[in-house]
Design a protein around this motif. Structure first.
Motif, PDB file in Angstrom:
ATOM      1  N   LEU A   1      71.987  52.655  69.211  1.00 51.30           N
ATOM      2  CA  LEU A   1      72.173  51.833  68.017  1.00 51.30           C
ATOM      3  C   LEU A   1      72.211  52.692  66.760  1.00 51.30           C
ATOM      4  N   ARG A   2      71.372  53.718  66.722  1.00 51.17           N
ATOM      5  CA  ARG A   2      71.404  54.624  65.560  1.00 51.17           C
ATOM      6  C   ARG A   2      72.725  55.380  65.508  1.00 51.17           C
ATOM      7  N   LEU A   3      73.224  55.792  66.682  1.00 48.52           N
ATOM      8  CA  LEU A   3      74.506  56.494  66.713  1.00 48.52           C
ATOM      9  C   LEU A   3      75.625  55.590  66.211  1.00 48.52           C
ATOM     10  N   ALA A   4      75.590  54.335  66.602  1.00 52.09           N
ATOM     11  CA  ALA A   4      76.597  53.375  66.128  1.00 52.09           C
ATOM     12  C   ALA A   4      76.471  53.167  64.626  1.00 52.09           C
ATOM     13  N   GLY A   5      75.241  53.018  64.141  1.00 47.80           N
ATOM     14  CA  GLY A   5      74.999  52.887  62.706  1.00 47.80           C
ATOM     15  C   GLY A   5      75.811  51.779  62.071  1.00 47.80           C
ATOM     16  N   ASP A   6      76.439  52.104  60.947  1.00 50.73           N
ATOM     17  CA  ASP A   6      77.186  51.072  60.225  1.00 50.73           C
ATOM     18  C   ASP A   6      78.538  50.773  60.856  1.00 50.73           C
ATOM     19  N   ARG A   7      78.857  51.455  61.977  1.00 51.66           N
ATOM     20  CA  ARG A   7      80.079  51.100  62.707  1.00 51.66           C
ATOM     21  C   ARG A   7      79.826  49.968  63.700  1.00 51.66           C
ATOM     22  N   LEU A   8      78.561  49.541  63.839  1.00 59.35           N
ATOM     23  CA  LEU A   8      78.253  48.430  64.741  1.00 59.35           C
ATOM     24  C   LEU A   8      78.632  47.117  64.061  1.00 59.35           C
ATOM     25  N   LEU A   9      79.624  46.449  64.626  1.00 53.61           N
ATOM     26  CA  LEU A   9      80.136  45.206  64.057  1.00 53.61           C
ATOM     27  C   LEU A   9      79.644  43.966  64.786  1.00 53.61           C
ATOM     28  N   HIS A  10      79.214  44.123  66.038  1.00 54.11           N
ATOM     29  CA  HIS A  10      78.803  42.963  66.830  1.00 54.11           C
ATOM     30  C   HIS A  10      77.858  43.442  67.923  1.00 54.11           C
ATOM     31  N   LEU A  11      76.862  42.614  68.243  1.00 54.55           N
ATOM     32  CA  LEU A  11      75.939  42.952  69.321  1.00 54.55           C
ATOM     33  C   LEU A  11      75.738  41.740  70.217  1.00 54.55           C
ATOM     34  N   GLN A  12      76.052  41.923  71.503  1.00 57.40           N
ATOM     35  CA  GLN A  12      75.751  40.892  72.496  1.00 57.40           C
ATOM     36  C   GLN A  12      74.386  41.194  73.091  1.00 57.40           C
ATOM     37  N   VAL A  13      73.551  40.171  73.148  1.00 57.01           N
ATOM     38  CA  VAL A  13      72.150  40.352  73.550  1.00 57.01           C
ATOM     39  C   VAL A  13      71.921  39.599  74.852  1.00 57.01           C
ATOM     40  N   CYS A  14      72.113  40.308  75.949  1.00 55.21           N
ATOM     41  CA  CYS A  14      71.990  39.729  77.276  1.00 55.21           C
ATOM     42  C   CYS A  14      70.753  40.292  77.957  1.00 55.21           C
ATOM     43  N   GLY A  15      70.159  39.508  78.835  1.00 55.01           N
ATOM     44  CA  GLY A  15      69.044  40.002  79.612  1.00 55.01           C
ATOM     45  C   GLY A  15      69.485  41.117  80.545  1.00 55.01           C
ATOM     46  N   SER A  16      68.519  41.880  81.044  1.00 54.26           N
ATOM     47  CA  SER A  16      68.829  42.986  81.942  1.00 54.26           C
ATOM     48  C   SER A  16      69.473  42.512  83.244  1.00 54.26           C
ATOM     49  N   ASP A  17      69.318  41.218  83.569  1.00 61.56           N
ATOM     50  CA  ASP A  17      69.952  40.638  84.754  1.00 61.56           C
ATOM     51  C   ASP A  17      71.237  39.903  84.408  1.00 61.56           C
ATOM     52  N   ARG A  18      71.693  40.038  83.190  1.00 62.89           N
ATOM     53  CA  ARG A  18      72.862  39.386  82.623  1.00 62.89           C
ATOM     54  C   ARG A  18      72.612  37.909  82.314  1.00 62.89           C
ATOM     55  N   GLY A  19      71.361  37.511  82.344  1.00 59.71           N
ATOM     56  CA  GLY A  19      71.009  36.151  81.957  1.00 59.71           C
ATOM     57  C   GLY A  19      70.592  36.100  80.501  1.00 59.71           C
ATOM     58  N   ALA A  20      69.777  35.121  80.175  1.00 64.26           N
ATOM     59  CA  ALA A  20      69.342  34.931  78.792  1.00 64.26           C
ATOM     60  C   ALA A  20      68.458  36.087  78.343  1.00 64.26           C
ATOM     61  N   PRO A  21      68.523  36.458  77.074  1.00 61.00           N
ATOM     62  CA  PRO A  21      67.572  37.438  76.553  1.00 61.00           C
ATOM     63  C   PRO A  21      66.170  36.839  76.516  1.00 61.00           C
ATOM     64  N   GLY A  22      65.169  37.694  76.771  1.00 56.23           N
ATOM     65  CA  GLY A  22      63.784  37.230  76.786  1.00 56.23           C
ATOM     66  C   GLY A  22      63.280  37.099  78.204  1.00 56.23           C
ATOM     67  N   GLY A  23      62.081  37.609  78.449  1.00 55.87           N
ATOM     68  CA  GLY A  23      61.510  37.520  79.783  1.00 55.87           C
ATOM     69  C   GLY A  23      62.049  38.554  80.757  1.00 55.87           C
ATOM     70  N   ASP A  24      62.930  39.428  80.275  1.00 59.76           N
ATOM     71  CA  ASP A  24      63.476  40.493  81.115  1.00 59.76           C
ATOM     72  C   ASP A  24      62.870  41.820  80.660  1.00 59.76           C
ATOM     73  N   HIS A  25      63.320  42.933  81.250  1.00 56.88           N
ATOM     74  CA  HIS A  25      62.690  44.204  80.926  1.00 56.88           C
ATOM     75  C   HIS A  25      63.341  44.959  79.778  1.00 56.88           C
ATOM     76  N   THR A  26      64.300  44.354  79.096  1.00 56.55           N
ATOM     77  CA  THR A  26      64.888  44.983  77.914  1.00 56.55           C
ATOM     78  C   THR A  26      63.812  45.148  76.840  1.00 56.55           C
ATOM     79  N   PRO A  27      63.714  46.318  76.184  1.00 59.87           N
ATOM     80  CA  PRO A  27      62.723  46.513  75.117  1.00 59.87           C
ATOM     81  C   PRO A  27      63.194  45.873  73.805  1.00 59.87           C
ATOM     82  N   TRP A  28      63.047  44.572  73.732  1.00 57.80           N
ATOM     83  CA  TRP A  28      63.616  43.832  72.611  1.00 57.80           C
ATOM     84  C   TRP A  28      63.028  44.250  71.269  1.00 57.80           C
ATOM     85  N   ASP A  29      61.745  44.573  71.229  1.00 58.49           N
ATOM     86  CA  ASP A  29      61.165  45.028  69.960  1.00 58.49           C
ATOM     87  C   ASP A  29      61.882  46.276  69.456  1.00 58.49           C
TER      88      ASP A  29
END
Length: 288
Positions: A201-229
């Protein structure tokens, strides 16, 4: 510290392809649930009435992004000139749809068809990157005057061998017009390909235009092992001002299930997947 990143739902969660009738039913539901925006995959030009849906989204207060669908035969590199020309026409049409709907953003793996993967040595990659760069310049010429931006999404190694990481995309677009072309990242793919979320994300910096937030299993974000914080903290650090888009897929649609390798339900229902993901994102980011 709170943020109010618009939270979007991809219609891929339920449908493919889209129609005007589907959107007339689905969009009011998304607005009622509390979504701020919607990702609209454009399978074929003309799938839905752009003017009608643009008016409906305005009435509902929904923002939008148009998502390119690179099915077999859509190639901006490593393909005959005619194929690349036809693909450019398709992406130009997606840009036109975005402009007509006032979304101003086209997202997706806009390079080679999803599922097409082959070994690229140094010379192969140089040729592919050169073709992509030339074609992106053509698309910038079309999108820039219309006020539309292009967010190029790297995919995981099982879906593409062209762009898997933030760095690979920046190698091609890094010095192209930052007012028109940038990155669209997806935490599902990042979980496989990036060494750390913060680093990418830091490498992308201000070139980041969109972020899809999917769970690590491709389901809903939250309750998965992605380090959301870590994800949300880094987004604040880089001053990210785009959307957070929940993109998932249904195993009930055969073509979608095969393309995304969805072989089992990822929630009790697709509605529940969207609603639970929305609640997690609202709670985690301080959204209304």
């Amino acid at each position: 510290m709170t943020n109010h990143w618009p939270i979007a739902a991809s219609t891929f969660i339920w449908h493919s392809p889209l129609t005007t009738q589907i959107l007339e039913a689905r969009l009011p539901q998304l607005a009622d649930w509390g979504f701020d925006a919607v990702e609209l995959p454009l399978d074929q030009v003309g799938d839905w009435d752009v003017e009608r849906i643009g008016v409906l989204m305005a009435e509902l207060g929904l923002r939008s992004a148009v998502c390119t669908v690179f099915s077999p035969g859509r190639e901006l590199a490593a393909a005959p000139a005619e194929t690349q020309a036809n693909t450019l026409d398709y992406v130009r049409s997606a840009i036109d749809v975005a402009a007509a709907q006032g979304s101003g953003l086209v997202i997706g793996p806009t390079y080679c068809s999803v599922g097409r993967a082959w070994p690229l040595d140094v010379d192969d990659r140089r040729r592919v990157n050169g073709e992509l760069r030339d074609n992106y310049l053509r698309l910038i010429d079309h999108a820039g005057p219309l006020g539309v931006k292009l967010a190029i999404e790297p995919l995981n190694r099982y879906e593409s061998s062209v762009f898997n990481t933030t760095e690979q995309v920046l190698d091609v677009i890094g010095d192209l017009d930052p007012n028109v072309i940038g990155l669209g990242l997806d935490t599902y793919h990042m979980n496989i390909e990036e060494r750390t979320f913060a680093g990418a994300l830091r490498l992308a910096g201000d070139r980041l235009l969109h972020l899809q937030v999917c769970g690590s299993d491709r389901g809903a974000p939250g309750g998965d092992h992605t380090p959301w914080d870590e994800v949300f903290t880094t987004l604040r650090e880089i001053g990210y001002a785009g959307m957070l888009g929940i993109e998932s897929f249904t195993a009930e649609n055969e073509s979608m299930a095969k393309a995304a390798s969805i072989w089992r339900p990822l929630a009790a229902s697709q509605d529940e997947l969207a609603i639970e993901g929305l609640a997690f994102l609202q709670q985690s980011t301080g959204a209304d």
